[in-house]
Design an enzyme around this catalytic site. Structure first.
Site, PDB file in Angstrom:
ATOM      1  N   ALA A 243       0.863  -1.175   0.000  1.00 12.12           N
ATOM      2  CA  ALA A 243       0.000   0.000   0.000  1.00 12.12           C
ATOM      3  C   ALA A 243       0.903   1.230   0.000  1.00 12.12           C
ATOM      4  CB  ALA A 243      -0.881  -0.014   1.235  1.00 12.12           C
TER       5      ALA A 243
ATOM      6  N   GLY B  42       0.608  -5.031   0.763  1.00 12.00           N
ATOM      7  CA  GLY B  42      -0.587  -5.011  -0.085  1.00 12.00           C
ATOM      8  C   GLY B  42      -0.378  -5.684  -1.430  1.00 12.00           C
TER       9      GLY B  42
ATOM     10  N   GLU C 154      -0.926  -9.245  -0.807  1.00 18.81           N
ATOM     11  CA  GLU C 154      -2.369  -9.395  -0.560  1.00 18.81           C
ATOM     12  C   GLU C 154      -3.151  -9.362  -1.875  1.00 18.81           C
ATOM     13  OE1 GLU C 154      -1.965  -6.155   2.413  1.00 18.81           O
ATOM     14  OE2 GLU C 154      -3.310  -7.405   3.608  1.00 18.81           O
TER      15      GLU C 154
ATOM     16  N   GLU D 102       4.503  -5.349   7.145  1.00 20.40           N
ATOM     17  CA  GLU D 102       3.756  -4.281   7.819  1.00 20.40           C
ATOM     18  C   GLU D 102       4.227  -4.016   9.240  1.00 20.40           C
ATOM     19  OE1 GLU D 102       2.425  -6.551   5.837  1.00 20.40           O
ATOM     20  OE2 GLU D 102       0.914  -5.631   4.543  1.00 20.40           O
TER      21      GLU D 102
END
Ligand code: CAA
Length: 252
Positions: free
Chosen positions: A60, A105, A108, A128
């Site tokens: 992200a 992300g 993911e 993260e």
């Protein structure tokens, strides 16, 4: 992001190489629009997602996230969760072609796809906790379902980056190929899958994915119902079985 359709196979290239394709709100909006566009387009038989440059996706967008409030953080999580769940709901195979870093992300996103083919040079991880965060796009949920509790918690707690062979060993990816062969290998596989019965492909995805949320008994009931739906005159199974017995190619 860039998109093109090659012989019925939609290819999305995430294209912000200067930020290692980090995922921002704009990406999620564009991806949602694209998924909605191809959802009801029967000419699209498969979706392939890859990244431009040295990363698949490095996570992200940290620059977008840094000033968010708690509520905005949760909303950004829901935004990504929604997009990646939508891949599972598409009635066509969705394949991640992992060309480089698949972190946070990015991993993911890859896990939201139906399966993953990777370059031997790619790196995988959920870093993260190094940022004082946890995954927000269903990484805490999908990783353990894919690789089991021990390997998931190891990756999530250590923030360790693993290579393609280790990713293959734990079942995070399904195939490793040389970097220059990645797109050819993925397109070839997509063509193989799209040569099969399209309703069978759609239903196998639906029954397996829905079955994960059910008891074994409920899953068996769903399987029996959908198995039966492919039988009978005018249905795909009838044509496929007749073609086999008549030693010809099926007409889907
Ligand atoms: N967000 C925003 N920008 C990012 C980014 C990210 N996730 N990852 C890389 N970038 C940017 C860098 O800031 C850098 O920008 P500048 O050139 O403007 O400085 C550019 O991309 C190139 O990156 P590096 O110089 O760091 O490249 P490198 O080859 O030295 O390192 C890397 C590569 C190890 C992948 C490193 O970039 C890195 O650690 N990136 C962050 C990975 C990460 O922590 N991902 C998780 C994000 S949080 C998340 O994803 C939460 C969630 O689940 C929702």
């Amino acid at each position: 992001m860039k998109t093109e359709v090659i012989e019925g196979i939609a290819v999305v290239v995430i294209s912000r190489p200067e930020a290692l394709n980090a995922l921002n709100t704009r990406f999620f909006n564009e991806m949602d629009d694209y998924v909605n566009k191809i959802k009801n387009d029967s000419s699209i038989k498969a979706l392939v997602i890859t990244g431009e440059g040295k990363a698949f996706v490095a996570g992200a967008d940290i620059a977008e996230m840094v000033d968010k409030t708690s509520e905005e953080g949760s909303a950004f999580s829901v935004l990504g969760q929604h997009t990646f769940s939508s891949f599972g709901e598409l009635g066509i195979p969705v394949i991640a072609a992992i060309n480089g870093f698949a972190l946070g992300g990015g991993l993911e996103l890859a896990m939201g796809c139906d399966f993953r083919i990777t370059s031997s040079k790619a790196k995988f991880g959920q870093p993260e906790v190094s940022l004082g965060l946890i995954p927000g796009y269903a990484g805490t949920q999908r990783l353990s379902r894919l690789v089991g509790l021990g390997d998931a918690l190891y990756l999530l707690m250590s923030a360790d980056m693993i290579g393609a062979e280790d990713a293959l060993r734990i079942g995070l990816v399904q195939k490793v190929v040389e970097p220059e062969e990645l797109m050819d290998a993925v397109m070839k596989l997509a063509k193989t899958i799209t040569s099969k019965g399209p309703s069978a492909i759609k239903k196998v995805k639906q029954v397996v994915r829905q079955g994960l949320e059910m008891s074994l008994k409920e899953g068996e009931e769903l399987e029996a119902k959908e198995f039966g739906s492919l039988f009978g005159v005018g249905n795909e199974g009838k044509e496929g079985m007749e073609a086999f017995l008549e030693k010809r190619k099926p007409n889907w």
